[in-house]
Scaffold this motif. Sequence first.
Motif, mmCIF file in Angstrom:
data_model
loop_
_atom_site.group_PDB
_atom_site.id
_atom_site.type_symbol
_atom_site.label_atom_id
_atom_site.label_comp_id
_atom_site.label_asym_id
_atom_site.label_seq_id
_atom_site.Cartn_x
_atom_site.Cartn_y
_atom_site.Cartn_z
ATOM 1 N N SER A 75 21.321 6.191 36.270
ATOM 2 C CA SER A 75 19.975 6.589 35.847
ATOM 3 C C SER A 75 19.660 8.034 36.216
ATOM 4 O O SER A 75 18.724 8.625 35.681
ATOM 5 N N PHE A 76 20.436 8.620 37.125
ATOM 6 C CA PHE A 76 20.293 10.034 37.465
ATOM 7 C C PHE A 76 21.206 10.885 36.588
ATOM 8 O O PHE A 76 20.783 11.889 36.016
ATOM 9 N N ALA A 77 22.463 10.489 36.445
ATOM 10 C CA ALA A 77 23.461 11.316 35.757
ATOM 11 C C ALA A 77 23.293 11.313 34.238
ATOM 12 O O ALA A 77 23.403 12.371 33.603
ATOM 13 N N TYR A 78 23.040 10.167 33.655
ATOM 14 C CA TYR A 78 23.056 10.061 32.193
ATOM 15 C C TYR A 78 22.019 10.939 31.498
ATOM 16 O O TYR A 78 22.343 11.580 30.488
ATOM 17 N N PRO A 79 20.799 11.016 31.980
ATOM 18 C CA PRO A 79 19.822 11.876 31.289
ATOM 19 C C PRO A 79 20.227 13.346 31.211
ATOM 20 O O PRO A 79 19.806 14.054 30.297
ATOM 21 N N PHE A 80 21.057 13.806 32.126
ATOM 22 C CA PHE A 80 21.513 15.191 32.067
ATOM 23 C C PHE A 80 22.321 15.470 30.809
ATOM 24 O O PHE A 80 22.397 16.612 30.352
ATOM 25 N N LEU A 81 22.936 14.426 30.241
ATOM 26 C CA LEU A 81 23.710 14.628 29.023
ATOM 27 C C LEU A 81 22.841 15.123 27.877
ATOM 28 O O LEU A 81 23.347 15.724 26.924
ATOM 29 N N SER A 82 21.538 14.911 27.971
ATOM 30 C CA SER A 82 20.646 15.424 26.929
ATOM 31 C C SER A 82 20.660 16.950 26.896
ATOM 32 O O SER A 82 20.321 17.555 25.877
ATOM 33 N N LEU A 83 21.065 17.578 27.991
ATOM 34 C CA LEU A 83 21.182 19.042 27.985
ATOM 35 C C LEU A 83 22.260 19.512 27.013
ATOM 36 O O LEU A 83 22.249 20.668 26.585
ATOM 37 N N ALA A 84 23.181 18.636 26.653
ATOM 38 C CA ALA A 84 24.176 18.998 25.645
ATOM 39 C C ALA A 84 23.482 19.284 24.312
ATOM 40 O O ALA A 84 23.912 20.172 23.565
ATOM 41 N N TYR A 85 22.398 18.564 24.000
ATOM 42 C CA TYR A 85 21.631 18.847 22.783
ATOM 43 C C TYR A 85 21.091 20.269 22.817
ATOM 44 O O TYR A 85 21.093 20.972 21.818
ATOM 45 N N VAL A 86 20.620 20.675 23.981
ATOM 46 C CA VAL A 86 20.075 22.021 24.144
ATOM 47 C C VAL A 86 21.174 23.052 23.907
ATOM 48 O O VAL A 86 21.008 24.000 23.119
ATOM 49 N N ALA A 87 22.299 22.892 24.579
ATOM 50 C CA ALA A 87 23.404 23.841 24.444
ATOM 51 C C ALA A 87 23.919 23.891 23.012
ATOM 52 O O ALA A 87 24.147 24.976 22.462
ATOM 53 N N VAL A 88 24.076 22.730 22.387
ATOM 54 C CA VAL A 88 24.582 22.688 21.013
ATOM 55 C C VAL A 88 23.606 23.384 20.064
ATOM 56 O O VAL A 88 24.023 24.175 19.204
ATOM 57 N N ALA A 89 22.317 23.126 20.218
ATOM 58 C CA ALA A 89 21.334 23.745 19.324
ATOM 59 C C ALA A 89 21.355 25.268 19.459
ATOM 60 O O ALA A 89 21.336 25.990 18.450
ATOM 61 N N VAL A 90 21.408 25.752 20.675
ATOM 62 C CA VAL A 90 21.404 27.207 20.895
ATOM 63 C C VAL A 90 22.691 27.836 20.370
ATOM 64 O O VAL A 90 22.654 28.836 19.634
ATOM 65 N N PHE A 91 23.834 27.269 20.722
ATOM 66 C CA PHE A 91 25.099 27.845 20.261
ATOM 67 C C PHE A 91 25.278 27.701 18.754
ATOM 68 O O PHE A 91 25.838 28.597 18.106
ATOM 69 N N ALA A 92 24.812 26.599 18.172
ATOM 70 C CA ALA A 92 24.909 26.422 16.718
ATOM 71 C C ALA A 92 24.053 27.465 15.994
ATOM 72 O O ALA A 92 24.413 27.938 14.914
ATOM 73 N N TYR A 93 22.937 27.825 16.591
ATOM 74 C CA TYR A 93 22.090 28.868 16.020
ATOM 75 C C TYR A 93 22.863 30.193 15.950
ATOM 76 O O TYR A 93 22.847 30.874 14.925
ATOM 77 N N PHE A 94 23.534 30.551 17.034
ATOM 78 C CA PHE A 94 24.253 31.826 17.075
ATOM 79 C C PHE A 94 25.603 31.788 16.341
ATOM 80 O O PHE A 94 25.970 32.739 15.657
ATOM 81 N N LEU A 95 26.334 30.697 16.468
ATOM 82 C CA LEU A 95 27.674 30.639 15.877
ATOM 83 C C LEU A 95 27.675 30.251 14.403
ATOM 84 O O LEU A 95 28.441 30.803 13.609
ATOM 85 N N PHE A 96 26.830 29.288 14.044
ATOM 86 C CA PHE A 96 26.849 28.751 12.682
ATOM 87 C C PHE A 96 25.593 29.097 11.886
ATOM 88 O O PHE A 96 25.424 28.640 10.762
ATOM 89 N N HIS A 97 24.704 29.842 12.520
ATOM 90 C CA HIS A 97 23.439 30.266 11.883
ATOM 91 C C HIS A 97 22.604 29.069 11.426
ATOM 92 O O HIS A 97 21.988 29.095 10.372
ATOM 93 N N GLU A 98 22.615 28.030 12.249
ATOM 94 C CA GLU A 98 21.801 26.850 11.952
ATOM 95 C C GLU A 98 20.350 27.127 12.313
ATOM 96 O O GLU A 98 20.045 27.982 13.145
ATOM 97 N N ASP A 99 19.455 26.376 11.697
ATOM 98 C CA ASP A 99 18.021 26.565 11.886
ATOM 99 C C ASP A 99 17.601 26.162 13.298
ATOM 100 O O ASP A 99 18.041 25.140 13.825
ATOM 101 N N LEU A 100 16.760 26.969 13.902
ATOM 102 C CA LEU A 100 16.182 26.668 15.208
ATOM 103 C C LEU A 100 14.681 26.927 15.076
ATOM 104 O O LEU A 100 14.168 27.953 15.488
ATOM 105 N N ASN A 101 13.994 25.954 14.466
ATOM 106 C CA ASN A 101 12.572 26.126 14.179
ATOM 107 C C ASN A 101 11.703 25.703 15.357
ATOM 108 O O ASN A 101 12.204 25.284 16.402
ATOM 109 N N ALA A 102 10.395 25.800 15.175
ATOM 110 C CA ALA A 102 9.447 25.523 16.258
ATOM 111 C C ALA A 102 9.553 24.078 16.757
ATOM 112 O O ALA A 102 9.440 23.825 17.962
#
Length: 145
Positions: A75-102
């Motif tokens: 219950s402590f470790a698993y929620p941290f995996l949601s940070l992968a969504y953050v990293a993927v969204a940011v890197f996808a914006y820069f690498l693949f020019h994916e949308d990062l809207n409000a």
Amino acid sequence: MKYIPFILFTVMTNAAAQLMLKHGMMTLGPLSFVGVNPVLKILQIVFSPWIFAGLSVFVISMASHLYVLSKVDLSFAYPFLSLAYVAVAVFAYFLFHEDLNAYRIGGIALICVGTVLIAQSGREAPEDQAALSKDKHQSERSIIQ
């Protein structure tokens, strides 16, 4: 708290694997199984360089996650995996020019706030946790009797 670096390693390898898989699928082009043996097509996909690298990094990420799970509460470790969504969204914006809207930025902010709250919940020293557990068990015994 001493396992946070291992947790973050798990998160970042998970995100890196996703980015490699996306790049691999972009290099393969549109996927079609028409007129081909599906098993051969899957093998062709799996053994393409970026897909294979992504799957390999996923194995490393999973090994790291298993190590973390052997040391801290799920219950402590698993929620941290949601940070992968953050990293993927940011890197996808820069690498693949994916949308990062409000809306996505708002969701990312909520994920970050939630992860910080969960991280703070793990700040108790093991002695404090043992004392809390002992008090809880004593309370349960007095209720049963």
